[in-house]
Design a protein around this motif. Structure first.
Motif, PDB file in Angstrom:
ATOM      1  N   VAL A 106      16.228  -1.108 -41.766  1.00 12.91           N
ATOM      2  CA  VAL A 106      15.812  -2.202 -42.770  1.00 12.91           C
ATOM      3  C   VAL A 106      16.620  -2.119 -43.893  1.00 12.91           C
ATOM      4  CG1 VAL A 106      13.845  -2.893 -44.155  1.00 12.91           C
ATOM      5  CG2 VAL A 106      13.611  -2.281 -41.933  1.00 12.91           C
ATOM      6  N   ASP A 107      16.899  -0.846 -44.375  1.00 15.81           N
ATOM      7  CA  ASP A 107      17.578  -0.448 -45.762  1.00 15.81           C
ATOM      8  C   ASP A 107      18.985  -1.121 -45.670  1.00 15.81           C
ATOM      9  OD1 ASP A 107      18.027   1.091 -48.429  1.00 15.81           O
ATOM     10  OD2 ASP A 107      19.712   1.333 -47.083  1.00 15.81           O
ATOM     11  N   GLU A 151      24.105   1.525 -38.411  1.00 18.60           N
ATOM     12  CA  GLU A 151      25.057   0.958 -39.473  1.00 18.60           C
ATOM     13  C   GLU A 151      25.860  -0.224 -39.030  1.00 18.60           C
ATOM     14  OE1 GLU A 151      25.324   2.246 -42.460  1.00 18.60           O
ATOM     15  OE2 GLU A 151      24.522   4.167 -42.623  1.00 18.60           O
ATOM     16  N   LEU A 152      26.076  -0.248 -37.673  1.00 24.88           N
ATOM     17  CA  LEU A 152      26.794  -1.275 -37.279  1.00 24.88           C
ATOM     18  C   LEU A 152      26.117  -2.453 -36.866  1.00 24.88           C
ATOM     19  CD1 LEU A 152      29.123   0.495 -34.643  1.00 24.88           C
ATOM     20  CD2 LEU A 152      29.819  -0.505 -36.615  1.00 24.88           C
ATOM     21  N   ALA A 153      24.774  -2.112 -36.590  1.00 28.81           N
ATOM     22  CA  ALA A 153      23.997  -3.357 -36.273  1.00 28.81           C
ATOM     23  C   ALA A 153      23.149  -4.078 -37.322  1.00 28.81           C
ATOM     24  CB  ALA A 153      22.730  -2.973 -35.327  1.00 28.81           C
ATOM     25  N   ARG A 182      20.703  -4.280 -47.548  1.00 26.80           N
ATOM     26  CA  ARG A 182      21.869  -4.128 -48.561  1.00 26.80           C
ATOM     27  C   ARG A 182      22.954  -5.143 -47.940  1.00 26.80           C
ATOM     28  NH1 ARG A 182      21.403   0.367 -51.693  1.00 26.80           N
ATOM     29  NH2 ARG A 182      19.796   1.356 -51.211  1.00 26.80           N
ATOM     30  N   ALA A 183      23.001  -5.476 -46.693  1.00 26.26           N
ATOM     31  CA  ALA A 183      23.862  -6.408 -46.215  1.00 26.26           C
ATOM     32  C   ALA A 183      23.709  -7.934 -46.471  1.00 26.26           C
ATOM     33  CB  ALA A 183      24.265  -6.317 -44.661  1.00 26.26           C
ATOM     34  N   GLY A 184      22.387  -8.260 -47.013  1.00 27.69           N
ATOM     35  CA  GLY A 184      21.780  -9.567 -47.255  1.00 27.69           C
ATOM     36  C   GLY A 184      21.216 -10.166 -46.321  1.00 27.69           C
ATOM     37  N   ALA A 185      20.405  -9.266 -45.568  1.00 26.31           N
ATOM     38  CA  ALA A 185      19.509  -9.751 -44.602  1.00 26.31           C
ATOM     39  C   ALA A 185      18.283 -10.167 -45.262  1.00 26.31           C
ATOM     40  CB  ALA A 185      19.513  -8.676 -43.360  1.00 26.31           C
TER      41      ALA A 185
END
Length: 796
Positions: free
Chosen positions: A187-188, A222-224, A192-195
């Protein structure tokens, strides 16, 4: 010798986001290094598990206390010649190192003040690690932190295995999902990626499945996580495989380091979907030979240790071994026996390699036949005694069992299906997996060969047990009759007696006491002729219950006491719990509530320890009757509500109806007449559907009591008479304590009506058919009587 250039060897720049799920471990590592106990630590784990990130966090955290004397040496990416010594020297900015005094040269440059040397990716320098002991010996203030995908067997290094982040159960609630470190990281990083897919009650299940699919591996997460910007979590689960190339690359590297024998072992471990031990792999390997696979070799335990050292499988102390199992056949070199498990992503890789090798079909059939042997052994032991250890052993392999059954069904292997499902019936019953078991057994009986074999008879009998447990008595009787006929044809008298005993219990449940006694005595005669004490005890217990419900308490007590004595002598605690549970009902009828309660609580404790949920519900239901007799209405209600909830979950309709009806009596006594009426009507409907005539009569008794309390004694008399007629025709008797309670209600109602009117109403009830009686009982609560004031009626 120049001093080390510490600033040039500083750890990587701090990440812009926090470390998640490793906080406690981070604190422990820092505390140990600062205190110098231990002076050297190696972090091991699968590539992508977060060793480097954790080491960097340690380095940054201790740097201020070490006056910045922290050196980060990236060994895995080093292209320098000269091995570990050269890499350390270059990392510390040491211009010249004397080849014959490497350790002294490095120690001299480091000095005596506290310092930390971090060696990241030591799996590339395994041959040089002895140098670390020498350096530590010359630099008293030095601490060393190492990361490695491969376990380092060095006495001076304290090993810390970095596991994947804990994931929640697939069906966990929101709070448990949110508490999972794997989900928290997912979730974090997504946010942070804008999801814009927050964790809520609606998305919790999808996030849990995604974390499980990623196996809690930080690199995979981290990739997903950035993909959550374009795909919601439930869609990402389906599309994730194509995004994990870097994870696959780390696994490829680890597999490439293995010797050919260990690579063969690695790919064949894909057949294990659950934790396993070395003995399981050895048994599988032996069976695999009969399916045409090449041998794994004599050193299976050693191979597993090497795979664990390469971080391809997880190893942990075997919970079966206990603290005293220091050595054993699984670990001939000493140390604790281990159980092993493949992380999900690693298992996917192993399965791909197994498929590519051409060994997949043979390997999976070898595993399936291994599981079949376990099931058949467990079936025999469970019939003798519902031992918790056997149930737990099958719990562990449950998913693998279903996989084996699915493969057999897809391949049309009907004979295999008959054997395995028949062997699992008692497990499914004990664990309350009734719907699952019935579906599997019905499929096996359709697909399996129609030959009248012992395997088919066992599957028929098992299907009958589960059908009976769900109160599908018509289907159960058909199944038991066919199983009995086959067993008698084959001369398998002990098994025929078991089918007769179950037919007797159906007679008891449906109120056909004549048929119940006839079947039970026939089975008991067979079992006595075979001198099988355990089976004799089972028949005595069933016959005792039948006689008790026939009002023959003295005979029942004698038979039940004999049954309990045999079972105690044989050490069958599960059987004892059943016999004393029935003896408790006799004690209740005889007015000894203290003895009844004591026996029931002993029976409940045993059943709970054995994990037999169905019988726990029944015994707690019986305890509720004792509490009701004592006047503890709140306690009785609580026990009955538990019994109803459990019976509903397990699909045991007869017990659901029985407990609902008894709860109706208790609620009526507590003044909750509306709830009482609803429970009695539901109990009546269920009992009517399944043909449980005893519960039909009991529910009509309860409705009659409610009608009498409304001031309609004539209608109550008709219903009580109808219930008595149903019981008389079925030769079904109320337990004495219940008989006394209903007789008291009848006497109170009878006193409010003149004699002639009472007997007219009673006679009308005696002439009703069972269908008419059921309709009359429903109408008594559903339709208002114009002569009865509305305030006095039960509204349902």
């Amino acid at each position: 010798m120049p001093a080390a250039a510490w600033p040039d060897a500083a750890p990587p720049v701090a990440a812009a986001w926090p470390l998640i799920g490793r906080e406690e471990l981070l604190g422990e590592i820092i505390a140990g290094l600062v205190a110098g106990n231990p002076r050297a630590i190696v972090l091991t784990g699968l590539g992508g598990v977060g060793k480097t990130r954790l080491a960097a966090e340690v380095a940054r955290s201790v740097a201020p206390g070490f006056a910045g004397r922290v050196a980060w040496i990236p060994l895995a990416s080093s292209s320098r010649d000269g091995g570990l010594a050269s890499a350390i020297a270059a990392g510390l900015g040491i211009a010249a190192v004397r080849p014959d005094h490497v350790a002294e040269s490095v120690a001299e440059a480091i000095g005596e003040e506290p310092a930390l040397l971090v060696l990241d990716g030591a799996e590339s320098q395994l041959h040089d690690l002895g140098l670390l002991d020498e350096i530590l010996g010359h630099a008293s203030g030095l601490r060393i932190l190492v990361t490695s995908r491969i376990a380092l067997d060095r006495p001076g290094l304290a090993a810390v295995a970095i596991e994947t982040l804990p994931v929640p159960a697939a069906d966990a609630d929101l709070d448990r999902v949110a508490a999972s470190p794997a989900v928290a990281l997912l979730v974090d990083r997504g946010l942070r990626a804008g999801a814009e897919v927050p964790l809520t009650a609606r998305t919790a299940a999808a996030y849990a499945r995604l974390a499980i699919r990623l196996d809690g591996l930080p690199l995979a997460i981290e990739l997903a996580a950035p993909l959550l910007r374009v795909l919601p979590p439930h869609r990402l689960v389906e599309r994730i495989a194509e995004q994990l190339d870097p994870v696959v690359a780390t696994i490829d590297w680890s597999v490439a380091q293995l010797e050919p024998d260990d690579r063969r072992l690695y790919r064949r471990l894909a057949v294990f979907g659950i934790p396993f031990r070395a003995r399981h792999v050895r048994t599988f390997a032996e069976r695999a030979l009969t399916h045409g696979l090449s041998p794994l070799g004599p050193d299976v335990a050693g191979g597993l240790e090497r795979l664990a050292a390469a971080s391809l499988i997880r190893a942990r102390p075997d919970p079966e071994s206990g603290p005293d199992a220091a050595t054993g056949p699984d670990d001939p070199r000493g140390g604790n026996v281990h159980e092993y498990e493949l992380p999900a992503l690693v298992r996917d890789d192993a399965a791909r390699r197994l498929e590519a090798s051409g060994e997949a079909t043979a390997a999976h059939w070898a595993r399936a036949n291994d599981l079949l042997a376990l099931c058949e052994l467990s079936h025999t032991e469970l019939l003798a005694s519902s031992r918790l250890d056997i149930l737990q052993q099958l719990d562990v392999v449950h998913d693998d069992l279903l996989t084996a059954l699915d493969r057999a069904r897809s391949a049309g292997e009907g004979a295999f299906l008959l054997r395995m499902t028949g062997a699992l019936a008692e497990y499914w019953r004990s664990r309350g997996r009734l719907a699952e078991g019935r579906m599997r057994l019905d499929a096996a009986l359709r697909i399996g060969p129609p030959d009248r074999t012992a395997d088919r008879a066992r599957a028929l009998h098992g299907a009958g047990v589960l059908a009976s447990s769900q109160s599908d008595y018509g289907r159960a009787t058909t199944l038991f009759d066919e199983a009995l006929a086959i067993r008698l044809e084959l001369g398998r008298l002990d098994e025929a007696a078991a089918s007769l005993n179950h037919l007797a219990m159906i007679g008891l449940d449906t109120g056909d006491l004549d048929a119940a006694e006839r079947h039970c005595r026939q089975g008991l005669e067979i079992r006595r002729s075979l001198a099988d004490e355990a089976s004799v005890a089972a028949s005595l217990n069933t016959l005792g219950g039948i006689l008790q419900f026939g009002g023959r308490n003295e005979e029942a007590a004698e038979l039940l006491g004999e049954s309990a004595a045999i079972r105690r002598r044989l050490g069958d605690e599960a059987g004892v719990s059943v016999s004393i549970g029935n003896l408790a009902l006799v004690a209740r009828d005889q007015g000894d509530l203290d003895a009844a309660e004591s026996m029931l609580r002993e029976s409940i404790a045993t059943r709970e320890r054995l994990g037999d949920r169905q019988r726990v519900a029944v015994v707690r239901h019986n305890l509720a009757l004792i509490l009701f007799d004592r006047g503890d209405l709140a306690g009785a209600i609580a026990e009955l509500e538990f019994a109803i909830a459990t019976a509903r979950e397990l699909g045991h309709r007869l017990e659901t109806a029985n407990a609902l009806s008894d709860l109706g009596f208790v609620l009526a006594a507590a003044g909750e007449r509306v709830r009482a009426a609803r429970h009695q009507l539901e109990a009546l409907a269920i009992a009517d559907r399944i043909g449980g005539r005893g519960i039909v009569a009991q529910s009509i008794d309860g409705i009659a009591g409610l009608v009498a309390a409304e001031g309609r004694p004539g209608e109550a008399a008709t219903l009580w008479a109808a219930a008595e007629t149903i019981r008389r025709e079925a030769r079904y008797h109320l337990l004495i304590a219940d008989r006394r309670r209903i007789d008291r209600e009848i006497e109170v109602a009878r006193a409010t009506l003149d004699e002639e009117a009472w007997w007219q109403a009673w006679g009308a009830g005696e002439r009703l058919t069972i269908d008419d009686a059921i309709a009359r009982a429903r109408a008594a609560l559903a339709e208002p009587d114009p002569e009865t004031p509305a305030a006095g009626r039960v509204a349902v």
